[in-house]
Design a protein around this motif. Structure first.
Motif, PDB file in Angstrom:
ATOM      1  N   VAL A  38      63.977  22.572  59.558  1.00 37.59           N
ATOM      2  CA  VAL A  38      64.098  21.794  58.324  1.00 37.59           C
ATOM      3  C   VAL A  38      65.569  21.557  58.012  1.00 37.59           C
ATOM      4  O   VAL A  38      65.975  20.449  57.655  1.00 37.59           O
ATOM      5  N   ALA A  39      66.389  22.602  58.177  1.00 41.85           N
ATOM      6  CA  ALA A  39      67.819  22.496  57.885  1.00 41.85           C
ATOM      7  C   ALA A  39      68.509  21.467  58.770  1.00 41.85           C
ATOM      8  O   ALA A  39      69.459  20.800  58.347  1.00 41.85           O
ATOM      9  N   GLN A  40      68.042  21.310  60.000  1.00 41.19           N
ATOM     10  CA  GLN A  40      68.629  20.333  60.916  1.00 41.19           C
ATOM     11  C   GLN A  40      68.421  18.902  60.440  1.00 41.19           C
ATOM     12  O   GLN A  40      69.102  17.983  60.896  1.00 41.19           O
ATOM     13  N   ASN A  41      67.478  18.716  59.524  1.00 39.06           N
ATOM     14  CA  ASN A  41      67.196  17.374  59.004  1.00 39.06           C
ATOM     15  C   ASN A  41      67.571  17.230  57.533  1.00 39.06           C
ATOM     16  O   ASN A  41      67.124  16.295  56.870  1.00 39.06           O
ATOM     17  N   ALA A  42      68.382  18.167  57.030  1.00 43.64           N
ATOM     18  CA  ALA A  42      68.813  18.125  55.630  1.00 43.64           C
ATOM     19  C   ALA A  42      70.300  17.808  55.554  1.00 43.64           C
ATOM     20  O   ALA A  42      71.100  18.363  56.290  1.00 43.64           O
ATOM     21  N   ALA A  43      70.673  16.925  54.638  1.00 48.45           N
ATOM     22  CA  ALA A  43      72.073  16.517  54.493  1.00 48.45           C
ATOM     23  C   ALA A  43      72.864  17.487  53.635  1.00 48.45           C
ATOM     24  O   ALA A  43      74.085  17.539  53.718  1.00 48.45           O
ATOM     25  N   SER A  44      72.174  18.259  52.764  1.00 48.65           N
ATOM     26  CA  SER A  44      72.871  19.179  51.863  1.00 48.65           C
ATOM     27  C   SER A  44      71.934  20.309  51.467  1.00 48.65           C
ATOM     28  O   SER A  44      70.732  20.270  51.761  1.00 48.65           O
ATOM     29  N   GLU A  45      72.485  21.315  50.783  1.00 49.44           N
ATOM     30  CA  GLU A  45      71.671  22.441  50.317  1.00 49.44           C
ATOM     31  C   GLU A  45      70.591  21.976  49.337  1.00 49.44           C
ATOM     32  O   GLU A  45      69.442  22.418  49.394  1.00 49.44           O
ATOM     33  N   GLY A 191      77.720  14.621  63.286  1.00 49.28           N
ATOM     34  CA  GLY A 191      76.736  14.706  64.361  1.00 49.28           C
ATOM     35  C   GLY A 191      75.346  15.094  63.906  1.00 49.28           C
ATOM     36  O   GLY A 191      74.468  15.320  64.740  1.00 49.28           O
ATOM     37  N   VAL A 192      75.121  15.210  62.575  1.00 45.78           N
ATOM     38  CA  VAL A 192      73.816  15.604  62.057  1.00 45.78           C
ATOM     39  C   VAL A 192      73.045  14.357  61.643  1.00 45.78           C
ATOM     40  O   VAL A 192      73.507  13.571  60.828  1.00 45.78           O
ATOM     41  N   THR A 193      71.875  14.164  62.238  1.00 54.93           N
ATOM     42  CA  THR A 193      71.008  13.042  61.874  1.00 54.93           C
ATOM     43  C   THR A 193      69.898  13.561  60.973  1.00 54.93           C
ATOM     44  O   THR A 193      69.047  14.346  61.403  1.00 54.93           O
ATOM     45  N   THR A 194      69.922  13.182  59.713  1.00 51.82           N
ATOM     46  CA  THR A 194      68.935  13.689  58.758  1.00 51.82           C
ATOM     47  C   THR A 194      67.692  12.812  58.755  1.00 51.82           C
ATOM     48  O   THR A 194      67.773  11.601  58.932  1.00 51.82           O
ATOM     49  N   VAL A 240      56.611  29.389  44.932  1.00 54.14           N
ATOM     50  CA  VAL A 240      57.679  30.195  44.335  1.00 54.14           C
ATOM     51  C   VAL A 240      58.336  31.080  45.386  1.00 54.14           C
ATOM     52  O   VAL A 240      59.570  31.171  45.470  1.00 54.14           O
ATOM     53  N   LEU A 241      57.528  31.742  46.217  1.00 58.81           N
ATOM     54  CA  LEU A 241      58.070  32.618  47.255  1.00 58.81           C
ATOM     55  C   LEU A 241      58.896  31.838  48.273  1.00 58.81           C
ATOM     56  O   LEU A 241      59.972  32.285  48.700  1.00 58.81           O
ATOM     57  N   TYR A 242      58.401  30.664  48.674  1.00 57.70           N
ATOM     58  CA  TYR A 242      59.122  29.861  49.664  1.00 57.70           C
ATOM     59  C   TYR A 242      60.454  29.361  49.124  1.00 57.70           C
ATOM     60  O   TYR A 242      61.478  29.375  49.830  1.00 57.70           O
ATOM     61  N   VAL A 243      60.466  28.888  47.883  1.00 53.79           N
ATOM     62  CA  VAL A 243      61.723  28.409  47.291  1.00 53.79           C
ATOM     63  C   VAL A 243      62.694  29.575  47.140  1.00 53.79           C
ATOM     64  O   VAL A 243      63.902  29.435  47.411  1.00 53.79           O
ATOM     65  N   LEU A 244      62.182  30.752  46.757  1.00 56.69           N
ATOM     66  CA  LEU A 244      63.037  31.920  46.575  1.00 56.69           C
ATOM     67  C   LEU A 244      63.645  32.376  47.895  1.00 56.69           C
ATOM     68  O   LEU A 244      64.865  32.601  47.986  1.00 56.69           O
ATOM     69  N   ILE A 245      62.828  32.514  48.929  1.00 54.70           N
ATOM     70  CA  ILE A 245      63.340  33.020  50.209  1.00 54.70           C
ATOM     71  C   ILE A 245      64.290  32.002  50.848  1.00 54.70           C
ATOM     72  O   ILE A 245      65.284  32.366  51.481  1.00 54.70           O
ATOM     73  N   ASN A 246      64.020  30.709  50.660  1.00 57.49           N
ATOM     74  CA  ASN A 246      64.931  29.698  51.214  1.00 57.49           C
ATOM     75  C   ASN A 246      66.236  29.621  50.430  1.00 57.49           C
ATOM     76  O   ASN A 246      67.286  29.300  50.995  1.00 57.49           O
ATOM     77  N   THR A 257      74.597  27.734  59.328  1.00 59.63           N
ATOM     78  CA  THR A 257      73.987  28.818  60.113  1.00 59.63           C
ATOM     79  C   THR A 257      72.492  28.593  60.267  1.00 59.63           C
ATOM     80  O   THR A 257      71.921  28.843  61.333  1.00 59.63           O
ATOM     81  N   LEU A 258      71.848  28.120  59.224  1.00 63.18           N
ATOM     82  CA  LEU A 258      70.415  27.824  59.293  1.00 63.18           C
ATOM     83  C   LEU A 258      70.116  26.801  60.385  1.00 63.18           C
ATOM     84  O   LEU A 258      69.125  26.904  61.106  1.00 63.18           O
ATOM     85  N   ARG A 259      70.974  25.803  60.503  1.00 65.21           N
ATOM     86  CA  ARG A 259      70.748  24.748  61.494  1.00 65.21           C
ATOM     87  C   ARG A 259      70.813  25.284  62.932  1.00 65.21           C
ATOM     88  O   ARG A 259      70.176  24.726  63.828  1.00 65.21           O
ATOM     89  N   ASN A 260      71.542  26.368  63.138  1.00 61.45           N
ATOM     90  CA  ASN A 260      71.825  26.814  64.506  1.00 61.45           C
ATOM     91  C   ASN A 260      71.240  28.178  64.853  1.00 61.45           C
ATOM     92  O   ASN A 260      71.581  28.748  65.880  1.00 61.45           O
ATOM     93  N   SER A 261      70.350  28.691  64.023  1.00 62.12           N
ATOM     94  CA  SER A 261      69.796  30.022  64.274  1.00 62.12           C
ATOM     95  C   SER A 261      68.298  29.948  64.512  1.00 62.12           C
ATOM     96  O   SER A 261      67.574  29.257  63.786  1.00 62.12           O
TER      97      SER A 261
END
Length: 438
Positions: A38-45, A191-194, A240-246, A257-261
């Motif tokens: 998901v992070a690889q396709n996101a332009a920002s936090e 180099g990131v294509t969202t 709620v849990l997903y938004v919190l953990i993300n 780091t999310l994009r590359n791990s």
């Protein structure tokens, strides 16, 4: 009246038990692997978090549609029952065939293989370690459910409670620790294509499984009043849990780091509790995979039971063991097919990816058809509603559009496993005609 010797389900699930099953299916292994995609396709936090919020909203929209269907027509067959009543026995049979041979058994095998990967981190059994653990998981959990629905649902409730508590604590600890931690590496846009569409495929895959709640509708107490509460409370908790953990992922690891791990769960636990995080996370993911596999076995066997109940050719799986309140033969057949997929997966290099490809197209096709059945039932003047989906017909139309997009994506952007799954689904057509002739 003569008593049905085959037995029928008893209403033993309260709201908490049913919510535990749904959360156990949904919150599995995806949240520890798919956020990087998901992070690889996101332009920002903010962009990244908005995907997870949108995924929760879309899933809740789908749950509203399913809540109306389940409250109006509660049955152990769930989607099979809805499709049969709306479009005829042929569609219902094809769905149950696809669920028995592709959707449910593939999902059980997927969870078992991921369990095997992480169990091998704890104790490696050799070359085929993941496959051995996966086979033991399928056999052991099938045996547990044959012993009885009571023990199975109690263990499910315990495992789900552990997962929810750990994720809640990890998310809170991650967010709080992040305030005092060193600044994380800023995300680079070079180099990131969202792509919002690509991101939502992985987000909704992580949310997938909430629809399984309708298979418990014949066993939930006061189902017409409670099914909507069960589905909506489950998804609200999951969102709620997903938004919190993300948020914790972003706070401690950062978007770059999310994009590359590939092991973000391990990275997060290492940040919070130190070098022992790898082992702790492996144990948590093993419990999560066990929870997902067990909950999927519980609901999958209900469809097989309903199929055997309605088609004489398969009547051996349409028997309900009243003493244990469980469909023993349906569980045995489901376990046999899943074990066969474990053997098949053992000979592929990417067993997990193959199982995702195998199940996705068939899954989204029937989710679309089930939502469409809502329009068919609404045309019937005798259709009694104890719960109405809000903003009808816009709500189901919106959800069906999402389903069609994901069906398209799961065929175009997946590997050969998707074609195998579609082929096995189509093999159900000659089986149906043979059953009709018999």
């Amino acid at each position: 009246m003569k008593k049905d010797s085959r037995g029928k389900p008893r209403r033993i699930f309260n709201n908490f038990n049913a919510i535990a099953v749904i959360i156990g299916i949904v919150i599995g292994i995806g949240i520890f692997r798919l956020p990087s995609m998901v992070a690889q396709n996101a332009a920002s936090e903010l962009h990244y978090l908005s995907f997870w919020i949108a995924g929760g909203i879309i899933s809740i929209i789908g749950a509203l549609c399913y809540a109306e269907l389940a409250s109006a027509k509660p049955d152990a067959g769930g989607e099979y029952f809805f499709l049969t009543k709306a479009f005829g026995p042929g569609t219902g049979f094809l769905f149950s065939w696809g669920r028995m041979t592709v959707i449910q058994t593939g999902s059980i095998t997927l969870a078992a293989f991921i369990l095997g990967d992480y169990a091998s981190v704890i104790y490696d059994l050799g070359t085929y370690s993941s496959s051995i653990y996966a086979g033991i998981t399928v056999v052991g959990l099938t045996a547990l459910n044959i012993i009885g629905t009571g023990p199975s649902k109690n263990i499910q409730t315990a495992m789900t409670s552990i997962i929810v508590v750990v994720l809640l604590l990890a998310g809170l600890a991650g967010v709080l620790t992040g305030f005092s931690a060193e600044p994380v590496q800023a995300a680079s846009d070079s180099g990131v294509t969202t792509s919002a569409g690509a991101a939502m495929i992985f987000v909704l895959l992580t949310y997938g499984g909430w629809n399984e709640g309708v298979y418990l509708s014949a066993e939930i107490k006061d189902v017409r009043k409670n099914i909507s509460r069960v589905l909506l409370l489950s998804l609200a908790t999951i969102t709620v849990l997903y938004v919190l953990i993300n948020s914790a992922y972003l706070q401690l690891l950062g978007l770059e780091t999310l994009r590359n791990s590939d092991t973000i769960g391990v990275s997060l636990s290492n940040k919070i509790i130190g070098s022992g995080g790898s082992f702790a996370m492996a144990v948590l993911i093993v419990i999560s995979a066990l929870s997902t596999a067990n909950a999927t076995i519980i609901t999958g066997a209900r469809t097989n039971y309903a199929l055997g109940r309605d088609f004489p050719l398969l009547k051996f799986i349409g028997q309900w063991n009243h003493a244990n309140n469980t469909p023993v033969n349906a569980l045995l057949l489901q376990g046999f097919i899943a074990f066969g997929l474990v053997i098949l997966g053992g000979f592929t290099e990417e067993a997990v990816s193959t199982m995702v490809d195998y199940t996705a197209p068939v899954f989204w096709f029937f989710i679309f058809l089930t939502t469409l059945s809502l329009f068919v039932f609404r045309r019937n003047p005798n259709y009694k509603l104890s719960f109405r989906v809000p903003l009808y017909p816009l709500t189901p139309l919106l959800f069906m559009t999402v389903c069609l997009y994901l069906l398209y994506s799961s065929v175009v952007f997946t590997g050969w496993g998707a074609l195998v799954g579609i082929l096995i689904l189509l093999l159900g057509l000659p089986v149906y005609y043979f059953a009709q002739n018999r």
